[in-house]
Scaffold this active site. Structure first.
Site, short mmCIF file in Angstrom:
data_model
loop_
_atom_site.label_atom_id
_atom_site.label_comp_id
_atom_site.label_asym_id
_atom_site.label_seq_id
_atom_site.Cartn_x
_atom_site.Cartn_y
_atom_site.Cartn_z
N CYS A 145 0.95 -1.18 0.20
CA CYS A 145 -0.02 -0.12 0.14
C CYS A 145 0.93 1.19 0.06
O CYS A 145 2.01 1.25 0.73
CB CYS A 145 -0.88 0.13 1.10
SG CYS A 145 -2.12 1.55 1.39
N CYS A 149 -0.01 4.70 6.54
CA CYS A 149 -0.75 4.87 7.85
C CYS A 149 0.20 4.31 8.89
O CYS A 149 0.74 3.14 8.79
CB CYS A 149 -2.12 4.20 8.09
SG CYS A 149 -2.87 4.80 6.61
N CYS A 152 -0.12 0.93 10.68
CA CYS A 152 -0.55 -0.14 9.82
C CYS A 152 0.78 -1.01 9.36
O CYS A 152 1.60 -0.25 8.84
CB CYS A 152 -1.27 0.10 8.53
SG CYS A 152 -1.77 -1.14 7.41
N SER A 232 -13.57 -1.14 2.42
CA SER A 232 -12.81 -0.03 3.23
C SER A 232 -11.76 0.75 2.88
O SER A 232 -10.89 0.38 2.14
CB SER A 232 -12.36 -1.11 4.57
OG SER A 232 -11.76 -0.28 5.34
N CYS A 374 -6.30 -7.26 11.43
CA CYS A 374 -6.14 -6.30 10.53
C CYS A 374 -4.94 -5.61 10.75
O CYS A 374 -4.21 -5.58 11.73
CB CYS A 374 -7.38 -5.05 11.16
SG CYS A 374 -8.87 -5.64 11.15
N1 SAH Z 1 -6.43 0.42 3.13
C1 SAH Z 1 -7.92 0.32 3.41
C2 SAH Z 1 -8.35 -1.17 3.70
C3 SAH Z 1 -7.29 -2.02 4.36
S1 SAH Z 1 -6.89 -1.57 6.12
C4 SAH Z 1 -8.27 1.10 4.60
O1 SAH Z 1 -7.32 1.63 5.39
O2 SAH Z 1 -9.61 1.19 4.84
C5 SAH Z 1 -8.33 -2.41 6.65
C6 SAH Z 1 -8.56 -1.84 8.18
O3 SAH Z 1 -7.39 -2.26 9.14
C7 SAH Z 1 -8.59 -0.17 8.39
O4 SAH Z 1 -9.26 0.29 9.20
C8 SAH Z 1 -7.09 -0.26 9.02
O5 SAH Z 1 -7.17 1.04 9.50
C9 SAH Z 1 -7.25 -1.26 9.97
N2 SAH Z 1 -5.79 -1.40 10.53
C10 SAH Z 1 -4.59 -1.20 10.00
N3 SAH Z 1 -3.64 -1.83 10.71
C11 SAH Z 1 -4.16 -2.25 11.96
C12 SAH Z 1 -3.57 -2.54 13.15
N4 SAH Z 1 -2.15 -2.59 13.46
N5 SAH Z 1 -4.56 -2.83 14.17
C13 SAH Z 1 -5.72 -2.70 14.01
N6 SAH Z 1 -6.27 -2.20 12.81
C14 SAH Z 1 -5.58 -2.16 11.73
FE1 SF4 Z 2 -3.01 1.18 3.34
FE2 SF4 Z 2 -5.15 0.82 4.80
FE3 SF4 Z 2 -2.89 0.26 5.68
FE4 SF4 Z 2 -3.57 2.68 5.53
S1 SF4 Z 2 -4.63 1.30 6.70
S2 SF4 Z 2 -1.59 1.92 5.00
S3 SF4 Z 2 -4.70 2.92 3.49
S4 SF4 Z 2 -3.66 -0.66 3.92
#
Ligand code: SAH
Ligand code: SF4
Length: 398
Positions: A145, A149, A152, A232, A374
Site C-alpha cells: 500500500c 498509515c 499499519c 474499506s 487487521c
Molecule cells: N486500505 C484500506 C483497507 C485495508 S486496511 C483502509 O485503510 O481502510 C483495513 C483496516 O485495518 C483499516 O480500518 C485499518 O485502519 C485497520 N488496521 C490497519 N492496521 C491495523 C492495526 N495494526 N491494528 C488494528 N487495525 C488496523
Molecule cells: Fe494502506 Fe489501509 Fe494500511 Fe492505511 S490502513 S497503510 S490505507 S492498508
C-alpha cells in the site's frame, strides 16, 4: 502443490522458494469476466454465434460448481473441452503457505504472477474469519500500500502493485476451494461476507475492485449479495461516489481520529482530503440509509486517540450520519510505534459512543497469533524478497 500448514505462533516459513518459481505456460480462466471468457472461447475456435451459450456453461462450471478440470464440464462436447484444455487451465493461484489460528481464523499466502518487466511473482494474503452467524473473507486489493498509515503493517511494505480483477476474484475462489464450499450454496454459507480490508487501498484500484465485485455478486455463480460486500477506504474522497455508483457495496471508512491534527499523523492521506471533505463525501454516498449504514473503523491506540474527550469529538463529528462504529483494538506488529488501549479504556469509549445512539461493537481481535488480524497482512517472505530479487536480476533471462 507444495505448501506449509502451520498452527498458532509457528513461524511463517515459505516452502515454495521464489527461486524455484516457474510462470505457468497456459493462462487460467479463473477470475475472468463473461466477455473475457467469450474471447477465450473464440481463441479455441468457437464461432461467434455459439459463444454466448458457451459462456453461460463455462460460467456455471467455473463459478457455481468450482470446477478444476475441463473434464468436469459435461454440458460441453469432448472436442471443445479438449480444445479449451489445450490452450487454458483452471488453475488457481498457488497457496504457498497456510496458517491456522487457535480461534479458527485461516490465513493463506497466495502466489500471483509477476507483472510487466519482472516475471517474479508477488505474494498476497487473504484471511478467512469464521463466526457463529457468518464467515468473512478479508481480501487484498493491492500488493502492499502506498499510504503509510502509521499504525499499519501493510503500509511498510515497499513493493506495490494493483491486483487485477481476476486476482481479486481468485482469492474468493481459493477460499471456497479450501472450505470445500462448492457448488455455491444458497444458504448457511461458510463464506458469507467479503471485506476489502486486506492489503492495499481499494479506491486506488477501483476499476478492478468494481469488476471483481460484479463477478463475485453474479447470481449465476458465486452469488454473494452486494450488501454482504464491504469496501474499506482510508478516505479517497474523489472516488466515493464512483464506488457507490459502480458497486453498490457497503462502505467502511478508516477514520481513527476526529480531528485533522491527529488524523494527519495517523492516516496521512488526510492532509490531501481533510475530515470536512471526507464527511461531505460520506453524506453523499449513494444508497446511504439506516438500513445501509456506513461503518467507521476506529483503531484504539493507547494515549493517542482513546480518551473520553476523543469519544465525544467522534460522536459530534458523526452527527446525522447513519453509522456504526467499529472499535478495533490495535494489533501490534514488530517495531510498531503504538500500544493497544487497555480494555477498560476501550469500554469507557464504547459506552460514550453507545449512549449517543451508535452501535459500537468492539471488534474481537481474531487470528492475532498468526498475525492475520487487521493491518498485519504482510507477507513475511518479503524480508527475503529483496535479496532474492537482486540475485535473480543478474541471471540472464530472469
Ligand atoms: N486500505 C484500506 C483497507 C485495508 S486496511 C483502509 O485503510 O481502510 C483495513 C483496516 O485495518 C483499516 O480500518 C485499518 O485502519 C485497520 N488496521 C490497519 N492496521 C491495523 C492495526 N495494526 N491494528 C488494528 N487495525 C488496523
Ligand atoms: Fe494502506 Fe489501509 Fe494500511 Fe492505511 S490502513 S497503510 S490505507 S492498508
Amino acid at each position: 502443490m507444495t505448501r506449509t500448514v502451520e498452527t498458532a505462533s509457528a513461524p511463517f516459513v515459505e516452502k515454495a522458494p521464489l527461486e524455484l518459481y516457474v510462470a505457468p505456460e497456459k493462462p487460467s480462466l479463473i477470475g475472468l469476466s463473461r466477455s473475457e471468457l467469450a474471447d477465450a472461447l473464440g481463441d479455441a475456435g468457437v464461432p461467434p454465434a455459439q459463444r454466448k451459450m458457451r459462456v453461460q456453461q463455462l460460467w456455471h462450471w467455473i463459478y457455481y460448481r468450482g470446477s478444476t478440470s475441463f473434464d468436469d464440464m459435461t454440458t460441453m462436447g469432448k472436442d471443445l473441452r479438449a480444445a479449451m484444455a489445450e490452450r487454458f487451465t483452471l488453475a488457481r493461484p498457488e497457496v504457498v503457505a497456510e496458517q491456522v489460528s487457535v480461534d479458527g481464523t485461516r490465513k493463506w499466502l497466495l502466489r500471483l504472477e509477476g507483472d510487466g518487466n519482472s516475471k517474479l511473482p508477488h505474494d498476497v494474503e487473504c484471511v478467512y474469519i469464521p463466526d457463529t452467524e457468518r464467515g468473512t473473507l478479508c481480501v487484498s486489493s493491492q500488493v502492499g500500500c502506498t499510504l503509510n498509515c502509521t499504525f499499519c503493517h501493510t503500509g511498510t511494505q515497499p513493493l506495490v502493485r494493483n491486483l487485477t480483477a481476476t486476482e481479486i476474484v481468485a482469492q474468493v475462489q481459493v477460499a471456497r476451494d479450501e472450505l470445500g464450499e462448492w457448488p455455491s450454496p444458497k444458504e448457511d454459507r461458510r463464506l458469507s461476507n467479503i471485506v476489502f480490508m486486506g492489503m492495499g487501498e481499494p479506491l486506488y484500484n477501483l476499476d478492478h475492485v468494481a469488476d471483481a465485485i460484479d463477478i463475485i455478486s453474479d447470481n449465476e455463480g458465486i452469488a454473494l449479495s452486494r450488501r454482504r460486500i464491504t469496501v474499506s477506504t482510508s478516505g479517497v474522497v474523489p472516488q466515493l461516489q464512483a464506488l457507490g455508483d459502480r458497486t453498490a457495496a457497503m462502505l467502511a471508512i478508516s477514520l481513527h481520529a476526529a480531528t485533522d491534527e491527529l488524523r494527519d499523523v495517523l492516516v496521512p492521506i488526510n492532509k490531501k482530503y481533510p475530515i470536512a471533505e471526507l464527511m461531505a463525501g460520506i453524506r453523499a454516498y449513494p444508497g446511504l440509509s439506516n438500513a445501509r449504514r456506513v461503518t467507521f473503523e476506529y483503531v484504539m491506540l493507547k494515549g493517542v486517540n482513546d480518551s473520553p474527550a476523543d469519544a465525544r469529538a467522534l460522536v459530534q463529528l458523526l452527527k446525522g450520519i447513519p453509522a456504526k462504529i467499529n472499535l478495533i483494538p490495535f494489533n501490534p506488529w514488530p517495531g510498531s510505534p503504538y500500544e493497544c488501549s487497555s480494555w477498560s479504556t476501550i469500554e469507557i469509549f464504547a459506552a460514550i459512543v453507545n449512549k449517543a445512539g451508535y452501535a459500537s461493537p468492539i471488534r474481537t481481535p481474531r487470528g492475532r497469533d498468526i498475525l492475520a488480524a487487521c493491518g498485519q497482512l504482510k507477507s513475511e517472505s518479503e524480508k527475503t524478497r529483496a535479496s532474492v530479487r537482486r540475485k535473480l536480476a543478474v541471471q540472464p533471462g530472469a
